[in-house]
Design a protein around this motif. Sequence first.
Motif, PDB file in Angstrom:
ATOM      1  N   HIS A 299      17.239 -59.729 -64.893  1.00 18.53           N
ATOM      2  CA  HIS A 299      15.923 -59.087 -64.753  1.00 18.53           C
ATOM      3  C   HIS A 299      15.734 -58.648 -63.302  1.00 18.53           C
ATOM      4  O   HIS A 299      15.379 -57.515 -63.044  1.00 18.53           O
ATOM      5  CB  HIS A 299      14.780 -59.983 -65.234  1.00 18.53           C
ATOM      6  CG  HIS A 299      14.707 -60.083 -66.725  1.00 18.53           C
ATOM      7  ND1 HIS A 299      14.483 -58.991 -67.522  1.00 18.53           N
ATOM      8  CD2 HIS A 299      14.850 -61.142 -67.556  1.00 18.53           C
ATOM      9  CE1 HIS A 299      14.485 -59.354 -68.789  1.00 18.53           C
ATOM     10  NE2 HIS A 299      14.704 -60.657 -68.852  1.00 18.53           N
ATOM     11  N   GLY A 300      15.943 -59.543 -62.335  1.00 20.25           N
ATOM     12  CA  GLY A 300      16.021 -59.120 -60.949  1.00 20.25           C
ATOM     13  C   GLY A 300      17.428 -58.635 -60.628  1.00 20.25           C
ATOM     14  O   GLY A 300      18.265 -58.449 -61.504  1.00 20.25           O
TER      15      GLY A 300
ATOM     16  N   SER B 122      10.567 -58.141 -62.536  1.00 21.79           N
ATOM     17  CA  SER B 122      10.989 -57.780 -63.883  1.00 21.79           C
ATOM     18  C   SER B 122      11.707 -56.434 -63.870  1.00 21.79           C
ATOM     19  O   SER B 122      11.282 -55.492 -63.207  1.00 21.79           O
ATOM     20  CB  SER B 122       9.768 -57.703 -64.803  1.00 21.79           C
ATOM     21  OG  SER B 122      10.117 -57.135 -66.044  1.00 21.79           O
ATOM     22  N   GLY B 123      12.789 -56.366 -64.629  1.00 20.79           N
ATOM     23  CA  GLY B 123      13.525 -55.122 -64.778  1.00 20.79           C
ATOM     24  C   GLY B 123      14.668 -55.311 -65.743  1.00 20.79           C
ATOM     25  O   GLY B 123      14.856 -56.387 -66.314  1.00 20.79           O
ATOM     26  N   SER B 124      15.485 -54.274 -65.923  1.00 18.26           N
ATOM     27  CA  SER B 124      16.621 -54.359 -66.835  1.00 18.26           C
ATOM     28  C   SER B 124      17.762 -55.178 -66.255  1.00 18.26           C
ATOM     29  O   SER B 124      18.613 -55.679 -66.990  1.00 18.26           O
ATOM     30  CB  SER B 124      17.128 -52.954 -67.171  1.00 18.26           C
ATOM     31  OG  SER B 124      17.730 -52.356 -66.033  1.00 18.26           O
ATOM     32  N   GLY B 125      17.805 -55.312 -64.924  1.00 18.42           N
ATOM     33  CA  GLY B 125      18.937 -55.959 -64.269  1.00 18.42           C
ATOM     34  C   GLY B 125      20.109 -55.030 -64.040  1.00 18.42           C
ATOM     35  O   GLY B 125      21.138 -55.461 -63.528  1.00 18.42           O
TER      36      GLY B 125
ATOM     37  N   SER C  43      10.677 -52.642 -63.851  1.00 13.99           N
ATOM     38  CA  SER C  43      10.073 -52.152 -65.087  1.00 13.99           C
ATOM     39  C   SER C  43       9.703 -53.307 -66.004  1.00 13.99           C
ATOM     40  O   SER C  43      10.155 -54.439 -65.826  1.00 13.99           O
ATOM     41  CB  SER C  43      11.057 -51.223 -65.821  1.00 13.99           C
ATOM     42  OG  SER C  43      12.152 -51.962 -66.328  1.00 13.99           O
ATOM     43  N   ASP C  44       8.900 -52.993 -67.001  1.00 18.35           N
ATOM     44  CA  ASP C  44       8.551 -53.963 -68.044  1.00 18.35           C
ATOM     45  C   ASP C  44       9.625 -53.953 -69.128  1.00 18.35           C
ATOM     46  O   ASP C  44       9.355 -53.736 -70.310  1.00 18.35           O
ATOM     47  CB  ASP C  44       7.186 -53.617 -68.644  1.00 18.35           C
ATOM     48  CG  ASP C  44       6.062 -53.877 -67.665  1.00 18.35           C
ATOM     49  OD1 ASP C  44       6.171 -54.839 -66.899  1.00 18.35           O
ATOM     50  OD2 ASP C  44       5.088 -53.107 -67.665  1.00 18.35           O
ATOM     51  N   PHE C  45      10.850 -54.186 -68.730  1.00 12.36           N
ATOM     52  CA  PHE C  45      11.986 -54.112 -69.636  1.00 12.36           C
ATOM     53  C   PHE C  45      11.890 -55.195 -70.703  1.00 12.36           C
ATOM     54  O   PHE C  45      11.698 -56.367 -70.407  1.00 12.36           O
ATOM     55  CB  PHE C  45      13.282 -54.285 -68.838  1.00 12.36           C
ATOM     56  CG  PHE C  45      14.524 -54.013 -69.615  1.00 12.36           C
ATOM     57  CD1 PHE C  45      14.868 -52.718 -69.967  1.00 12.36           C
ATOM     58  CD2 PHE C  45      15.378 -55.047 -69.994  1.00 12.36           C
ATOM     59  CE1 PHE C  45      16.028 -52.457 -70.669  1.00 12.36           C
ATOM     60  CE2 PHE C  45      16.532 -54.794 -70.703  1.00 12.36           C
ATOM     61  CZ  PHE C  45      16.861 -53.499 -71.038  1.00 12.36           C
ATOM     62  N   LEU C  46      12.018 -54.778 -71.977  1.00 12.92           N
ATOM     63  CA  LEU C  46      11.945 -55.670 -73.141  1.00 12.92           C
ATOM     64  C   LEU C  46      10.578 -56.333 -73.308  1.00 12.92           C
ATOM     65  O   LEU C  46      10.450 -57.331 -74.010  1.00 12.92           O
ATOM     66  CB  LEU C  46      13.054 -56.741 -73.099  1.00 12.92           C
ATOM     67  CG  LEU C  46      14.487 -56.219 -73.172  1.00 12.92           C
ATOM     68  CD1 LEU C  46      15.470 -57.379 -73.153  1.00 12.92           C
ATOM     69  CD2 LEU C  46      14.698 -55.348 -74.415  1.00 12.92           C
ATOM     70  N   MET C  47       9.551 -55.809 -72.655  1.00 17.93           N
ATOM     71  CA  MET C  47       8.189 -56.285 -72.874  1.00 17.93           C
ATOM     72  C   MET C  47       7.579 -55.544 -74.067  1.00 17.93           C
ATOM     73  O   MET C  47       8.002 -54.442 -74.418  1.00 17.93           O
ATOM     74  CB  MET C  47       7.321 -56.057 -71.630  1.00 17.93           C
ATOM     75  CG  MET C  47       7.863 -56.696 -70.375  1.00 17.93           C
ATOM     76  SD  MET C  47       7.812 -58.500 -70.436  1.00 17.93           S
ATOM     77  CE  MET C  47       8.343 -58.905 -68.768  1.00 17.93           C
TER      78      MET C  47
END
Length: 317
Positions: free
Chosen positions: A250-251, A272-275, A294-298
């Motif tokens: 995520h980071g 938060s992010g995709s990594g 980003s709000d990845f997978l939120m």
Amino acid sequence: MEIRQLSYKTIMQSRTTELHFPFLYEKSDNEWYMTYREGPHNVPEGDIVKCVQSKDQGQTWIPWEGLTPEPKLRWNRTKLKNGNYISHRFRFRKGGNDYYGYILRSDSKGVDWTKTRSEIYGLTMDTEFVYMSGNIREDINGDLYVMLFGVFEEKFTNCLLRSQNGGDTWNVYSELGLRNSSFTEGAGEGNFLFLNQKSILSVYRTGGPLIYALSEDKGMNWRHFVLDQYGVNPQLLKMKDHIICTYGNHGIKLRYFIEGKFSHPIDIYTGSGSGYSNLQQLSDDRFRVVFDESDFLMSQVNSDYQKLVRVEFQIIR
């Protein structure tokens, strides 16, 4: 040795949709080219690939017609010894006795790309799709190598492919990752590079521990080690006397590899992010990393801004 952060800059942002999976190429004339994805990941209206360019170092972006946006594109580029660039279309489909997909090529310093069909032979996967991963690498003889992963007996396994005709056809060169049933996903996406003519370093994802592997006989045999407890999309960049590695959870984390071992991790981003990140060398002692916040997978977009961010570093010896 010290790695010093020089800048931290947002190069794209949105209030309404996710931005993630950025792959950025910065030409020496200050024109930038980028692929990224818009929308939530793994849903029908999401993961829309965009290809854009900037003539003012990321201040503004316009459509880029030099590369066709296609589903699942991950734009890992490599400059070959002849000065041309090569990449791949990531996803290959099962044919009769092979898998087929496309190699991307540029003879215009990365501005315009053409797509040529390519076949892979000798795979023992049991899935409709397999995936080229990370950068294509060229050895001293001009042969090309790339990592590939796909499902075998319900978990991912990965290997190295070799092409001796410029990427038109590929054959399995060696098995790479550990086939360990305790891994959540199996041996999946990763990257590799040549340390010298015989030694290879690879880093790959398992759904659990992030693994790095070393070979002293050009990929025939490997020793495997745990790099971190988790990580996705490892990127590798060969600098003057060491290797830069970034990966995500995520980071974004950064380590450097020198004298046969990795440094402790440096946290570039802890939100938060995709990594997913992407690296490029700028000079002998400078490089940059690009990634998403980003709000990845939120379930919904909550942040004020979804961002693509560029961070520049300098190596102090």
